[in-house]
Design a protein around this motif. Structure first.
Motif, PDB file in Angstrom:
ATOM      1  N   LYS A  19       0.833  -1.215   0.000  1.00  0.00           N
ATOM      2  CA  LYS A  19       0.000   0.000   0.000  1.00  0.00           C
ATOM      3  C   LYS A  19       0.865   1.260   0.000  1.00  0.00           C
ATOM      4  O   LYS A  19       2.045   1.209   0.379  1.00  0.00           O
ATOM      5  CB  LYS A  19      -0.853   0.016   1.274  1.00  0.00           C
ATOM      6  CG  LYS A  19      -1.925  -1.046   1.277  1.00  0.00           C
ATOM      7  CD  LYS A  19      -2.835  -0.811   2.471  1.00  0.00           C
ATOM      8  CE  LYS A  19      -3.885  -1.907   2.493  1.00  0.00           C
ATOM      9  NZ  LYS A  19      -4.272  -2.279   3.841  1.00  0.00           N
ATOM     10  N   ASP A  20       0.248   2.380  -0.343  1.00  0.00           N
ATOM     11  CA  ASP A  20       0.937   3.678  -0.292  1.00  0.00           C
ATOM     12  C   ASP A  20       1.293   4.015   1.160  1.00  0.00           C
ATOM     13  O   ASP A  20       0.574   3.609   2.091  1.00  0.00           O
ATOM     14  CB  ASP A  20       0.001   4.807  -0.776  1.00  0.00           C
ATOM     15  CG  ASP A  20      -0.371   4.664  -2.243  1.00  0.00           C
ATOM     16  OD1 ASP A  20       0.107   3.725  -2.899  1.00  0.00           O
ATOM     17  OD2 ASP A  20      -1.167   5.495  -2.717  1.00  0.00           O
ATOM     18  N   ILE A  22       3.403   3.270   3.638  1.00  0.00           N
ATOM     19  CA  ILE A  22       3.320   2.193   4.633  1.00  0.00           C
ATOM     20  C   ILE A  22       4.633   1.943   5.382  1.00  0.00           C
ATOM     21  O   ILE A  22       4.612   1.355   6.462  1.00  0.00           O
ATOM     22  CB  ILE A  22       2.784   0.903   3.955  1.00  0.00           C
ATOM     23  CG1 ILE A  22       2.257  -0.055   5.012  1.00  0.00           C
ATOM     24  CG2 ILE A  22       3.792   0.255   3.061  1.00  0.00           C
ATOM     25  CD1 ILE A  22       1.426  -1.162   4.454  1.00  0.00           C
ATOM     26  N   ILE A  84       5.583   3.960  -1.442  1.00  0.00           N
ATOM     27  CA  ILE A  84       5.321   3.232  -0.190  1.00  0.00           C
ATOM     28  C   ILE A  84       5.906   3.944   1.041  1.00  0.00           C
ATOM     29  O   ILE A  84       5.557   3.607   2.167  1.00  0.00           O
ATOM     30  CB  ILE A  84       5.842   1.770  -0.261  1.00  0.00           C
ATOM     31  CG1 ILE A  84       7.369   1.728  -0.400  1.00  0.00           C
ATOM     32  CG2 ILE A  84       5.160   1.006  -1.367  1.00  0.00           C
ATOM     33  CD1 ILE A  84       7.938   0.320  -0.364  1.00  0.00           C
TER      34      ILE A  84
END
Ligand code: SAM
Length: 278
Positions: A19-20, A22, A84
């Motif tokens: 996910k972005d 993270i 990320i």
């Protein structure tokens, strides 16, 4: 995201699944793209008189791309790394003159902000075998943040000024840390106990980066984990880690190093209990 794991996978594929925003910290020791001239072989048993011992030239297939391939590869992994990384996070990237110019340009193209360029001075550098040029005795490290309007990255200024760096002849106690670091590339015996990697980084420099730019419990990701040095440094400092590595041989070495670190930790706890400490 599963934590405290080294994944035997291409990081270009692996990072895409995350996910972005993270991870708190990325330490990237990418291929330097310097294994040119595939026929060149070095016999490690040969000693070089006056050159301080045995030397090992890196000659690996993962380290040999054309300039345009390397440029495309750098854009791909840095795009994922930027995506990320949390806005509060940091990224450290190792390189030499072979590749650091490309990495610098790609960072600028992607609006990844370069916070500092650090020179890692290596007193015990690889000698110049042909005697046709100066002996390269440093590597370049870029310390970056994700970029964007606000600067939110974490920096432990107190540690940078007052930490214990007595092994570094250039760091004066109580003074601000500068951008030239004198850190020996020699590894301790325990760092080589389960096998070697040709471009293995010493734990000392990785621990410095981790302590400067992350807190305990944070997540450190390394896209090119090799023999697991970044992961081991993170683990020993109480950070979580995730590593990607394509070569199963190095994954195996890394697993052994990390298992051993766990045993060390457990032994320390038992020791403390026996001594009646908390
Ligand atoms: C410069 S070395 C890292 C050494 C590491 N810092 C250490 O101390 O052990 C780069 C590593 O990246 C791995 N590698 C190359 N391309 C990769 C990719 N696309 N994804 C994951 N690993 C890769 C290589 O097999 C090599 O072990």
């Amino acid at each position: 995201m599963e934590l405290n794991i080294i994944i035997n996978q291409d990081c270009l594929k692996g990072m895409k699944t995350l996910k972005d925003n993270i991870v708190d910290l990325i330490i990237a020791d990418p291929p330097y793209n310097l294994s040119k001239g595939g026929e060149w072989k070095w016999d490690n048993s040969v000693k070089l008189a006056g050159m301080g011992g045995n030397w090992n030239k890196v000659m690996e297939s993962w380290d040999n791309m054309s300039l345009s391939e390397y440029f495309a590869f750098t854009i791909t992994w840095l795009t994922e790394a930027q995506r990320i990384l949390k806005p509060t996070g940091s990224m450290w990237i190792f390189g030499t003159y072979h590749n650091i110019g490309i990495i610098n340009v790609v960072c600028q193209l992607l609006n990844i902000e370069i916070i500092n360029e650090v020179i890692w001075y290596k007193r015990n550098a690889f000698p110049n075998l042909a005697g046709r040029r100066l002996t390269a005795s440093h590597e370049t490290i870029l310390w970056c943040n994700k970029g964007g309007k606000k600067r939110e990255y974490y920096f432990d200024y107190e540690y940078s000024k007052n930490g214990n760096f007595d092994y570094d002849s250039l760091k004066q106690p109580g003074k601000q840390m500068r951008t030239v670091w004198d850190i020996s590339n020699n590894k301790e015996k325990r760092e080589l106990e389960y096998g070697k990697h040709p471009t293995q980084k010493p734990l000392r420099i990785l621990k410095r980066m981790i302590q400067l730019s992350s807190r305990e419990g944070d997540i450190m990701l390394t896209p090119f984990s090799g023999a697991g040095s970044e992961c081991l440094a993170a683990k020993e400092l109480g950070r979580n880690y995730v590593g990607y590595e394509v070569d199963p041989h190095y994954v195996d070495i890394a697993h052994k190093r990390l298992e051993h670190a766990m045993l060390n930790n457990q032994m320390n706890i038992f020791d403390s209990i026996n001594k009646g400490e908390e």
